[in-house]
Design a protein around this motif. Structure first.
Motif, PDB file in Angstrom:
ATOM      1  N   ALA A   1      19.441  -8.130   8.550  1.00  0.00           N
ATOM      2  CA  ALA A   1      20.121  -7.437   7.459  1.00  0.00           C
ATOM      3  C   ALA A   1      19.798  -8.082   6.114  1.00  0.00           C
ATOM      4  O   ALA A   1      19.557  -7.385   5.117  1.00  0.00           O
ATOM      5  CB  ALA A   1      21.626  -7.435   7.693  1.00  0.00           C
ATOM      6  N   TYR A   2      19.763  -9.404   6.082  1.00  0.00           N
ATOM      7  CA  TYR A   2      19.419 -10.121   4.843  1.00  0.00           C
ATOM      8  C   TYR A   2      18.007  -9.788   4.388  1.00  0.00           C
ATOM      9  O   TYR A   2      17.766  -9.464   3.231  1.00  0.00           O
ATOM     10  CB  TYR A   2      19.573 -11.629   5.076  1.00  0.00           C
ATOM     11  CG  TYR A   2      19.175 -12.478   3.895  1.00  0.00           C
ATOM     12  CD1 TYR A   2      20.070 -12.693   2.854  1.00  0.00           C
ATOM     13  CD2 TYR A   2      17.913 -13.047   3.811  1.00  0.00           C
ATOM     14  CE1 TYR A   2      19.717 -13.467   1.763  1.00  0.00           C
ATOM     15  CE2 TYR A   2      17.550 -13.825   2.720  1.00  0.00           C
ATOM     16  CZ  TYR A   2      18.452 -14.031   1.704  1.00  0.00           C
ATOM     17  OH  TYR A   2      18.097 -14.780   0.621  1.00  0.00           O
ATOM     18  N   ARG A   3      17.054  -9.835   5.311  1.00  0.00           N
ATOM     19  CA  ARG A   3      15.655  -9.541   4.961  1.00  0.00           C
ATOM     20  C   ARG A   3      15.468  -8.097   4.522  1.00  0.00           C
ATOM     21  O   ARG A   3      14.708  -7.815   3.603  1.00  0.00           O
ATOM     22  CB  ARG A   3      14.744  -9.845   6.142  1.00  0.00           C
ATOM     23  CG  ARG A   3      14.562 -11.319   6.367  1.00  0.00           C
ATOM     24  CD  ARG A   3      13.569 -11.564   7.471  1.00  0.00           C
ATOM     25  NE  ARG A   3      13.386 -12.985   7.685  1.00  0.00           N
ATOM     26  CZ  ARG A   3      12.658 -13.493   8.644  1.00  0.00           C
ATOM     27  NH1 ARG A   3      12.040 -12.702   9.498  1.00  0.00           N
ATOM     28  NH2 ARG A   3      12.540 -14.794   8.769  1.00  0.00           N
ATOM     29  N   GLU A   4      16.147  -7.168   5.182  1.00  0.00           N
ATOM     30  CA  GLU A   4      16.015  -5.755   4.809  1.00  0.00           C
ATOM     31  C   GLU A   4      16.608  -5.494   3.429  1.00  0.00           C
ATOM     32  O   GLU A   4      16.038  -4.767   2.632  1.00  0.00           O
ATOM     33  CB  GLU A   4      16.689  -4.868   5.865  1.00  0.00           C
ATOM     34  CG  GLU A   4      16.522  -3.402   5.638  1.00  0.00           C
ATOM     35  CD  GLU A   4      15.084  -2.915   5.734  1.00  0.00           C
ATOM     36  OE1 GLU A   4      14.830  -1.785   5.275  1.00  0.00           O
ATOM     37  OE2 GLU A   4      14.214  -3.630   6.256  1.00  0.00           O
ATOM     38  N   ALA A   5      17.753  -6.093   3.132  1.00  0.00           N
ATOM     39  CA  ALA A   5      18.349  -5.939   1.802  1.00  0.00           C
ATOM     40  C   ALA A   5      17.437  -6.543   0.738  1.00  0.00           C
ATOM     41  O   ALA A   5      17.282  -5.975  -0.346  1.00  0.00           O
ATOM     42  CB  ALA A   5      19.720  -6.591   1.763  1.00  0.00           C
ATOM     43  N   LYS A   6      16.827  -7.668   1.051  1.00  0.00           N
ATOM     44  CA  LYS A   6      15.916  -8.306   0.103  1.00  0.00           C
ATOM     45  C   LYS A   6      14.662  -7.450  -0.101  1.00  0.00           C
ATOM     46  O   LYS A   6      14.186  -7.285  -1.220  1.00  0.00           O
ATOM     47  CB  LYS A   6      15.540  -9.691   0.628  1.00  0.00           C
ATOM     48  CG  LYS A   6      14.828 -10.554  -0.361  1.00  0.00           C
ATOM     49  CD  LYS A   6      14.657 -11.953   0.192  1.00  0.00           C
ATOM     50  CE  LYS A   6      13.959 -12.829  -0.812  1.00  0.00           C
ATOM     51  NZ  LYS A   6      13.801 -14.205  -0.314  1.00  0.00           N
ATOM     52  N   ARG A   7      14.145  -6.875   0.990  1.00  0.00           N
ATOM     53  CA  ARG A   7      12.948  -6.037   0.910  1.00  0.00           C
ATOM     54  C   ARG A   7      13.200  -4.791   0.055  1.00  0.00           C
ATOM     55  O   ARG A   7      12.330  -4.357  -0.699  1.00  0.00           O
ATOM     56  CB  ARG A   7      12.509  -5.614   2.315  1.00  0.00           C
ATOM     57  CG  ARG A   7      11.221  -4.812   2.352  1.00  0.00           C
ATOM     58  CD  ARG A   7      10.868  -4.369   3.756  1.00  0.00           C
ATOM     59  NE  ARG A   7      11.744  -3.338   4.261  1.00  0.00           N
ATOM     60  CZ  ARG A   7      11.585  -2.032   4.028  1.00  0.00           C
ATOM     61  NH1 ARG A   7      10.613  -1.605   3.257  1.00  0.00           N
ATOM     62  NH2 ARG A   7      12.424  -1.173   4.547  1.00  0.00           N
TER      63      ARG A   7
ATOM     64  N   THR B   1      22.442  -8.232  -3.345  1.00  0.00           N
ATOM     65  CA  THR B   1      23.340  -8.629  -4.421  1.00  0.00           C
ATOM     66  C   THR B   1      24.549  -9.325  -3.802  1.00  0.00           C
ATOM     67  O   THR B   1      24.694  -9.387  -2.580  1.00  0.00           O
ATOM     68  CB  THR B   1      23.823  -7.401  -5.217  1.00  0.00           C
ATOM     69  OG1 THR B   1      24.571  -6.560  -4.340  1.00  0.00           O
ATOM     70  CG2 THR B   1      22.655  -6.628  -5.807  1.00  0.00           C
ATOM     71  N   GLU B   2      25.401  -9.808  -4.651  1.00  0.00           N
ATOM     72  CA  GLU B   2      26.618 -10.446  -4.162  1.00  0.00           C
ATOM     73  C   GLU B   2      27.485  -9.431  -3.416  1.00  0.00           C
ATOM     74  O   GLU B   2      28.126  -9.759  -2.416  1.00  0.00           O
ATOM     75  CB  GLU B   2      27.402 -11.054  -5.325  1.00  0.00           C
ATOM     76  CG  GLU B   2      28.570 -11.881  -4.873  1.00  0.00           C
ATOM     77  CD  GLU B   2      29.239 -12.609  -6.031  1.00  0.00           C
ATOM     78  OE1 GLU B   2      30.459 -12.819  -5.928  1.00  0.00           O
ATOM     79  OE2 GLU B   2      28.559 -12.963  -7.004  1.00  0.00           O
ATOM     80  N   SER B   3      27.482  -8.182  -3.862  1.00  0.00           N
ATOM     81  CA  SER B   3      28.256  -7.138  -3.188  1.00  0.00           C
ATOM     82  C   SER B   3      27.756  -6.907  -1.768  1.00  0.00           C
ATOM     83  O   SER B   3      28.547  -6.710  -0.847  1.00  0.00           O
ATOM     84  CB  SER B   3      28.175  -5.827  -3.973  1.00  0.00           C
ATOM     85  OG  SER B   3      28.728  -5.982  -5.245  1.00  0.00           O
ATOM     86  N   THR B   4      26.444  -6.932  -1.584  1.00  0.00           N
ATOM     87  CA  THR B   4      25.869  -6.750  -0.252  1.00  0.00           C
ATOM     88  C   THR B   4      26.317  -7.871   0.678  1.00  0.00           C
ATOM     89  O   THR B   4      26.690  -7.617   1.828  1.00  0.00           O
ATOM     90  CB  THR B   4      24.333  -6.738  -0.325  1.00  0.00           C
ATOM     91  OG1 THR B   4      23.913  -5.760  -1.272  1.00  0.00           O
ATOM     92  CG2 THR B   4      23.716  -6.441   1.016  1.00  0.00           C
ATOM     93  N   LEU B   5      26.289  -9.092   0.191  1.00  0.00           N
ATOM     94  CA  LEU B   5      26.717 -10.219   1.006  1.00  0.00           C
ATOM     95  C   LEU B   5      28.218 -10.159   1.300  1.00  0.00           C
ATOM     96  O   LEU B   5      28.654 -10.528   2.392  1.00  0.00           O
ATOM     97  CB  LEU B   5      26.351 -11.534   0.317  1.00  0.00           C
ATOM     98  CG  LEU B   5      24.843 -11.766   0.136  1.00  0.00           C
ATOM     99  CD1 LEU B   5      24.601 -13.019  -0.687  1.00  0.00           C
ATOM    100  CD2 LEU B   5      24.146 -11.864   1.470  1.00  0.00           C
TER     101      LEU B   5
END
Length: 90
Positions: free
Chosen positions: A24-30, A35-39
Motif C-alpha cells: 500500500a505504501y509503495r502504490e501510494a508513492k507510485r 500524504t499524511e492523510s493517506t498514512l
C-alpha cells in the motif's frame, strides 16, 4: 523458539499485515498520493481492525468468556471477521 511459543497462524497474520502495508505504501508513492492523510487512513484501518476484532469477540462470547480467553487470542484467530468489519469502518 526457546521459551516463547509462536504459532504459525500468528506469524502468517503478521506477515500479511507487513506485506500489505509495504504494498500500500509503495502504490501510494507510485501514484504520487503519499500524504499524511493517506498514512492516517491506513493507520485508522489497522486500528479499526484490531478494535473491531475484539468487540466482535465480546459480542459473540460475552464479557466473562472474552476475558478468560484473552491471553490465548493470538493463538487461534477467532477474531478475523470482526477485524475485517472493523477495518472497513474507519
Amino acid at each position: 523458539m526457546g521459551p516463547i511459543e509462536v504459532h504459525s497462524y500468528t506469524v502468517c497474520f503478521l506477515a500479511a499485515y507487513v506485506v500489505t502495508g509495504i504494498l500500500a505504501y509503495r502504490e501510494a508513492k507510485r501514484r504520487h498520493r503519499l500524504t499524511e492523510s493517506t498514512l492516517m487512513v491506513g493507520s485508522a484501518g489497522l486500528l479499526g481492525g484490531v478494535l473491531g476484532s475484539k468487540l466482535i469477540m465480546i459480542v459473540f462470547l460475552g464479557p466473562a468468556e472474552f476475558w478468560r480467553l484473552l491471553p490465548t487470542i493470538p493463538f487461534h484467530g477467532a477474531a478475523l471477521v470482526g477485524g475485517l468489519i472493523g477495518g472497513m469502518r474507519p
